[in-house]
Scaffold this motif. Structure first.
Motif, PDB file in Angstrom:
ATOM      1  N   UNK B   6     -17.222 -14.068 -35.233  1.00 36.70           N
ATOM      2  CA  UNK B   6     -16.319 -15.022 -34.463  1.00 36.70           C
ATOM      3  C   UNK B   6     -16.371 -14.170 -32.959  1.00 36.70           C
ATOM      4  N   UNK B   7     -16.042 -12.987 -32.715  1.00 36.20           N
ATOM      5  CA  UNK B   7     -16.206 -12.310 -31.287  1.00 36.20           C
ATOM      6  C   UNK B   7     -17.375 -12.777 -30.699  1.00 36.20           C
ATOM      7  N   UNK B   8     -18.492 -12.543 -31.505  1.00 36.37           N
ATOM      8  CA  UNK B   8     -19.770 -12.842 -30.829  1.00 36.37           C
ATOM      9  C   UNK B   8     -19.676 -14.412 -30.188  1.00 36.37           C
ATOM     10  N   UNK B   9     -19.311 -15.168 -31.165  1.00 34.01           N
ATOM     11  CA  UNK B   9     -19.495 -16.596 -30.495  1.00 34.01           C
ATOM     12  C   UNK B   9     -18.528 -16.699 -29.418  1.00 34.01           C
ATOM     13  N   UNK B  10     -17.320 -15.958 -29.348  1.00 36.22           N
ATOM     14  CA  UNK B  10     -16.326 -16.157 -28.316  1.00 36.22           C
ATOM     15  C   UNK B  10     -17.019 -15.651 -27.143  1.00 36.22           C
ATOM     16  N   UNK B  11     -17.764 -14.801 -27.261  1.00 39.06           N
ATOM     17  CA  UNK B  11     -18.422 -14.069 -26.141  1.00 39.06           C
ATOM     18  C   UNK B  11     -19.188 -15.021 -25.405  1.00 39.06           C
ATOM     19  N   UNK B  12     -19.824 -15.890 -26.017  1.00 40.37           N
ATOM     20  CA  UNK B  12     -20.619 -17.051 -25.378  1.00 40.37           C
ATOM     21  C   UNK B  12     -20.167 -17.815 -24.435  1.00 40.37           C
ATOM     22  N   UNK B  13     -18.620 -17.696 -24.754  1.00 41.73           N
ATOM     23  CA  UNK B  13     -17.952 -18.786 -23.775  1.00 41.73           C
ATOM     24  C   UNK B  13     -17.833 -17.858 -22.519  1.00 41.73           C
ATOM     25  N   UNK B  14     -17.886 -16.594 -22.554  1.00 38.11           N
ATOM     26  CA  UNK B  14     -17.626 -15.700 -21.258  1.00 38.11           C
ATOM     27  C   UNK B  14     -19.006 -15.332 -20.504  1.00 38.11           C
TER      28      UNK B  14
END
Lengths: 155, 444
Positions: B6-14
């Motif tokens: 999940x943090x990895x996928x969230x990092x795509x947002x940034x």
């Protein structure tokens, strides 16, 4: 995390005086005689007040980047601090600490203790260290010759 | 496992903010490293993803290498060369790699294994420098794809025979004559190409030379280890057939390793030299895996981690030189100690780690693998001795030719090393040389 980042960047931007001293002592060191006989030593204390934004630009004219950002000194500095903190302090130091003091990692010490206890028990009873009949012979099923066929036996 | 995905996928947002992704990636590595305390065989299980000892080590390595990629690829950021796309491709690659290493199912493993090729191809084609990268991308893609389609077939057949593709439920197949041999060959060939073994190694030097630094680092650091990891997982099914064939793989690997290390000595391109040295190291790893003894598997894990860090670091160094001089040739980049003496320290440290000097992980891995191969057959000593010797000699050749001597006259300016470059190299070298003190962390 993003909020922390922005807070850090904001505080550094506002507090640019953190990066350079507010009072700079510009002391000339030349002591050669000029036109007069007496030696004058000029000792000027310049004050970089908040109004002197041009001199802050002059101070960063010869700025050498840390390598994290080539266009903004503030960005570069804050990125450097954050990256070093997370990479070195957290990942290397803290992780190294945790890894080196892990108690009985993968139960190796426990296994060795159990082994020694078992050995002591066996020696007290006069048994050999490892039972030659570890696997009872009647439980081993070897295939017949027809099943094996021409297959090579590799041990 | 979701707590890392999940943090990895969230990092795509940034992906527009390089700084956040860079710091965030290190942070997730830190969180992952705290999950090392596990006394159970399988942990972090959920959604058909789970970690066991080998997966954990490989996922840790993937995260670490991708974090280092973000530090080393500052040129992309500086030239604003599709920054957010670059970050997104790297994160996608990491997602697929984590999926590959943590999948508990053979089919999921296969899908992620193949899927990780696409971001790599995009990296090579998008951010590489030379027109030859098209051919390099084609070689990489088609070598891997062509040999892994039989793997797909064999996995589907395995599913129809045994009813489940869960790795932990897989059992050794009993022999069925030549069909099982064919099955075995079609399964392991995919990983032989990925590793790469000697006869199927042509894609590797091409891909490495044409790839940008991010591509080289991820290829050398993690993607080659996909082959090793896959082999360990797949050989559970084929243990008997493997015993019949391991002589073939060991012989080809060792002799191939000797030939390739001789080829290394003739290289002029730095990246090509390091790429060929990757083939040599991986040939040792392959021997360790197919012999399938305890020390073989442990040695191959250690050497995979050590080589991932060391080769990745050497590619970083070669890229730093390329960024300054515009050339990867050893004839142009000589006498670098004159320009960047501090970088010479890192050249030295990573070079000696490459030639398996103490106290690097490579040393421990190579010792374990050499012992494994010797316990399997004493004849391998001829190949191993030549391989080790030439491995040291080509590394020394690269170090000495690039560092010592008079510098190339046409080089008029050379920026000294930046702090981010030193940090990246330090983060490569420190785990490589410190982890030998507690190597149970990287053993199987």
């Amino acid at each position: 995390m993003a909020a922390l980042t922005r807070l850090g960047a904001l505080s550094l931007r506002l507090n640019q005086r953190l990066l350079q001293p507010s009072v700079v002592r510009a002391a000339g060191i030349s002591t050669s005689k000029k036109n007069k006989d007496t030696v004058t030593v000029t000792d000027v204390i310049t004050d970089h007040g908040k109004s002197k934004t041009e001199s802050s630009e002059a101070a960063s004219k010869n700025w050498i980047s840390w390598g994290f950002d080539h266009y903004s000194q503030v960005e570069d500095n804050s990125t450097m601090h954050m990256t070093f903190f997370v990479a070195v302090t957290l990942c290397l130091v803290t992780t190294g600490f945790v890894w080196s003091y892990l108690p009985d990692f993968r139960m190796r010490d426990w296994a060795q203790r159990e082994a020694f206890l078992e050995l002591r028990r066996r020696e007290a009873l006069g048994l050999p260290a490892i039972d030659p009949d570890l696997v009872p012979l009647d439980k081993i099923e070897l295939p017949d010759d027809e099943e094996l066929g021409s297959r090579e036996i590799i041990i | 496992m979701l707590k890392f995905m999940i943090p990895l996928v969230v990092l795509i947002k940034y992906s527009k903010e390089w700084k956040i992704v860079q710091v965030g990636m290190f942070f997730v590595s830190f969180i992952l490293s705290l999950h090392c305390y596990h006394n159970f065989y399988l942990f972090s299980v959920g959604f058909n993803l789970g970690m066991d000892y080998i997966s954990y080590i490989m996922i840790m390595l993937s995260f670490w290498v991708v974090s280092l990629i973000l530090i080393s690829s500052q040129k992309v950021k500086k030239l604003d060369n599709f920054n957010s796309m670059f970050i997104m491709v790297n994160i996608m690659l990491l997602v697929f790699l984590v999926l590959t290493f943590s999948s508990m199912d053979y089919l999921m493993f296969y899908i992620s294994f193949e899927a990780s090729l696409i971001p790599t191809l995009i990296l090579i084609l998008g951010w590489g420098y030379q027109p030859e990268r098209i051919q390099a991308g084609i070689y990489m893609l088609f070598y891997t794809l062509a040999f892994s389609l039989p793997l797909l077939v064999s996995l589907l057949v395995y599913y129809s025979v045994s009813g489940s593709l869960i790795i932990n439920l897989s059992s050794s197949l009993s022999g069925m004559g030549y069909v099982s041999k064919l099955w075995y060959i079609s399964t392991v060939l995919a990983f032989m190409v990925k590793l790469p073994m000697f006869m199927f190694h042509l894609w590797l030097p091409k891909a490495h030379v044409e790839a940008p630094i991010a591509g080289s680092m991820i290829l050398a650091g993690v993607l080659l280890k996909l082959g090793g990891y896959g082999l360990i997982r797949v050989l559970i099914m084929f243990q008997e057939n493997n015993k019949e064939f391991c002589w073939l793989w060991v012989s080809v690997s060792i002799m191939g390793g000797v030939y390739i290390s001789l080829v290394c000595m003739r290289q002029v391109d730095m990246k090509s030299l390091i790429a060929y040295s990757s083939v040599v190291h991986m040939s040792l790893v392959l021997c360790g895996i197919v012999i399938f003894s305890w020390w073989g598997l442990a040695g191959c894990m250690i050497l995979m981690v050590g080589h991932g860090l060391c080769s990745s670091g050497l590619f970083c160094l070669a890229n730093m030189v390329y960024e300054r001089t515009g050339s990867r040739s050893l004839m142009v980049n000589k006498g670098l100690l004159t320009f960047m003496p501090s970088m010479g320290l890192w050249w030295f440290l990573l070079s000696v780690s490459n030639m398996a000097s103490p106290p690097s992980l490579n040393l421990m891995g190579e010792i374990m693998l050499i012992l494994t191969m010797l316990s399997w057959s004493k004849l391998t000593i001829f190949g191993i001795s030549l391989l080790s010797f030439f491995s040291a000699s080509y590394t020394l050749y690269m170090y000495s030719l690039s560092q010592h001597g008079v510098f190339y006259n046409s080089l008029y300016s050379c920026c000294s090393g930046k702090v981010n470059e030193y940090l990246s190299l330090f983060l490569h070298w420190l785990p490589l040389n410190i982890m030998i003190l507690n190597s149970t962390l990287v053993m199987i």
